[in-house]
Design an enzyme around this catalytic site. Structure first.
Site, PDB file in Angstrom:
ATOM      1  CB  ALA A  74      -0.912  -0.017   1.225  1.00 32.39           C
ATOM      2  CE1 TYR A 141       6.934   4.873  -4.855  1.00 34.46           C
ATOM      3  CE2 TYR A 141       8.815   4.787  -6.359  1.00 34.46           C
ATOM      4  CZ  TYR A 141       7.778   4.161  -5.689  1.00 34.46           C
ATOM      5  OH  TYR A 141       7.585   2.803  -5.847  1.00 34.46           O
ATOM      6  CG  PHE A 169      15.179  -2.975 -11.457  1.00 35.84           C
ATOM      7  CD1 PHE A 169      15.418  -3.499 -10.189  1.00 35.84           C
ATOM      8  CD2 PHE A 169      16.140  -2.152 -12.002  1.00 35.84           C
ATOM      9  CE1 PHE A 169      16.591  -3.206  -9.493  1.00 35.84           C
ATOM     10  CE2 PHE A 169      17.324  -1.857 -11.323  1.00 35.84           C
ATOM     11  CZ  PHE A 169      17.540  -2.391 -10.073  1.00 35.84           C
ATOM     12  NE  ARG A 276       9.457  10.233 -16.582  1.00 33.74           N
ATOM     13  CZ  ARG A 276       8.853   9.063 -16.435  1.00 33.74           C
ATOM     14  NH1 ARG A 276       7.577   8.933 -16.750  1.00 33.74           N
ATOM     15  NH2 ARG A 276       9.512   8.020 -15.998  1.00 33.74           N
ATOM     16  CB  ALA A 277      12.758  16.415 -14.098  1.00 32.56           C
TER      17      ALA A 277
HETATM   18  N1  UDP Z   1       8.652   7.124 -20.976  1.00 34.44           N
HETATM   19  C1  UDP Z   1       8.486   7.764 -22.199  1.00 34.44           C
HETATM   20  N2  UDP Z   1       7.226   8.149 -22.546  1.00 34.44           N
HETATM   21  C2  UDP Z   1       6.129   7.937 -21.756  1.00 34.44           C
HETATM   22  C3  UDP Z   1       6.320   7.277 -20.509  1.00 34.44           C
HETATM   23  C4  UDP Z   1       7.598   6.892 -20.158  1.00 34.44           C
HETATM   24  O1  UDP Z   1       9.436   7.987 -22.944  1.00 34.44           O
HETATM   25  O2  UDP Z   1       5.007   8.325 -22.126  1.00 34.44           O
HETATM   26  C5  UDP Z   1      10.009   6.683 -20.595  1.00 34.44           C
HETATM   27  C6  UDP Z   1      10.488   7.258 -19.281  1.00 34.44           C
HETATM   28  O3  UDP Z   1      11.096   8.516 -19.499  1.00 34.44           O
HETATM   29  C7  UDP Z   1      11.467   6.172 -18.825  1.00 34.44           C
HETATM   30  C8  UDP Z   1      10.869   4.885 -19.385  1.00 34.44           C
HETATM   31  O4  UDP Z   1       9.955   5.290 -20.410  1.00 34.44           O
HETATM   32  O5  UDP Z   1      12.730   6.382 -19.431  1.00 34.44           O
HETATM   33  C9  UDP Z   1      10.112   4.086 -18.353  1.00 34.44           C
HETATM   34  O6  UDP Z   1       9.225   4.958 -17.690  1.00 34.44           O
HETATM   35  P1  UDP Z   1       8.109   4.462 -16.685  1.00 34.44           P
HETATM   36  O7  UDP Z   1       7.363   5.687 -16.198  1.00 34.44           O
HETATM   37  O8  UDP Z   1       7.304   3.385 -17.313  1.00 34.44           O
HETATM   38  O9  UDP Z   1       8.917   3.790 -15.500  1.00 34.44           O
HETATM   39  P2  UDP Z   1      10.116   4.362 -14.563  1.00 34.44           P
HETATM   40  O10 UDP Z   1      11.382   3.794 -15.144  1.00 34.44           O
HETATM   41  O11 UDP Z   1      10.049   5.851 -14.571  1.00 34.44           O
HETATM   42  O12 UDP Z   1       9.808   3.773 -13.233  1.00 34.44           O
END
Ligand code: UDP
Length: 323
Positions: A74, A141, A169, A276-277
């Site tokens: 949770a 997080y 992962f 993405r940051a």
């Molecule tokens: N990603 C992307 N486009 C999207 C969603 C995710 O390019 O619409 C990329 C994101 O930047 C990361 C990878 O896909 O490099 C996996 O992202 P996800 O959010 O699935 O998992 P995370 O690795 O962040 O836990």
């Protein structure tokens, strides 16, 4: 075993509940249904609608069930949101989890298995990543999960509550009855499938100039059933500590899109956008400790099979769990 699964109506929790039941265990699901779905909970499980912020409610659920083991799924999981509203993450993922821990100690629970994350590593230097890699989260997080891991260490030391923290992962794929249904969706594979279904116009690739062979981020996708297997092994084991769970194979964002294209046979328009940051270029697990200590043997080592299981679930549940 009798097992209480906190967060058993969520994606990984519901798949794990199904797996435990299939292996002959008795399961009580405790879930607030904030993001989970009642329909995701296997009918063979006992369902308790409750929130971990209510210490009396989780205490009563544990006192009534008297489980040998607890699995704690949770939590809030949105990395981006954790960076705009960190209080929401520390309150839920740490304080509410503490109510579960206190109740587990009071009720004599033998073992707790905790959903942790590769986000505890932040921007790791060693690939594949061993558990000995420094834990330096780059988002609230990941920090909330790391804090809870450390709290588990103190409860083991002080109260003798045995724990295993499993650092996932990228969880992916579906079982026959349980799949991924988040709202809003932020994860790559379900987003690409929404494009395949015509629900989104295009896939946006976040960053195409990473130091990787095709310029996009590399992740280690692990099937939910392989994660579920590790939870049962961890409950059965006396091992205490943190274990990585990944396939050990890395796939770029472009490779994931190509795989979804191959599995679905659908057209997938793609646009490239800025990074993405907080996204590390490459996250690949060294899961040899889980294999060695827990006897974990993941069965899905092929991205195509993982994506195919997710696609089959979506075709049977075009509106997710919504009726
Ligand atoms: N990603 C992307 N486009 C999207 C969603 C995710 O390019 O619409 C990329 C994101 O930047 C990361 C990878 O896909 O490099 C996996 O992202 P996800 O959010 O699935 O998992 P995370 O690795 O962040 O836990």
């Amino acid at each position: 075993m009798k097992i209480l699964v906190a967060g058993g109506a969520g994606y990984i929790g519901s798949c794990c509940t199904e797996y435990l039941l299939d292996h002959g265990h008795e399961v009580v699901v405790f879930d607030a249904l904030l993001n989970g779905h009642r329909a995701a909970v296997d009918e063979r499980a006992t369902f308790v609608h409750g929130n971990l912020q209510d210490a009396a409610a989780i205490d009563a659920a544990l006192a009534a069930a008297r489980p040998e083991g607890v699995i704690h799924f949770a939590a809030f999981i949105e990395v981006g949101e954790s960076m705009t509203d960190p209080g929401k993450y520390f309150r839920n993922n740490v304080s509410c989890g503490l109510n579960l821990l206190e109740a587990a100690v009071r009720q004599g629970v033998r073992k707790i298995v905790f959903s942790s994350t590769a986000a505890v590593y932040g921007m790791p230097q060693t690939i594949p990543i061993p558990e000995s890699e420094p834990t330096l989260p780059v988002n609230a997080y990941g920090e909330s999960k790391l804090i809870f891991e450390r709290i588990l260490g103190w409860y083991e030391r002080i109260h003798g509550l045995r724990y295993t923290a499993l650092r996932y992962f990228n969880a992916a794929g579906a079982t026959v009855r349980c799949g991924e249904d988040h709202n809003p969706e932020s994860h790559l594979i379900p987003i690409v499938m929404q494009v395949a279904e015509g629900r989104r116009p295009q896939v946006t690739i976040y960053g195409h100039d990473y130091p990787t062979p095709d310029g996009t981020c590399i992740r280690d996708y692990i099937h939910v059933l392989d994660l579920a297997q590790a939870h049962l092994l961890a409950l059965e084991s006396d091992a205490v500590g943190c274990f990585n769970l990944g396939s050990g194979s890395g796939h770029s964002v472009r490779a994931v899109i190509d795989t979804v294209r191959a599995v679905t046979g659908r057209d997938l328009p793609v646009v490239e956008a800025a990074r993405r940051a907080g996204d590390p270029p490459r996250l690949i697990s060294d899961s040899s400790a889980a294999r060695r200590v827990l006897g974990w043997a993941p069965r899905f080592d092929d991205l195509h099979a993982i994506v195919d299981s997710a696609w089959q679930w979506r075709q049977k549940h075009p509106h997710g769990y919504a009726r």
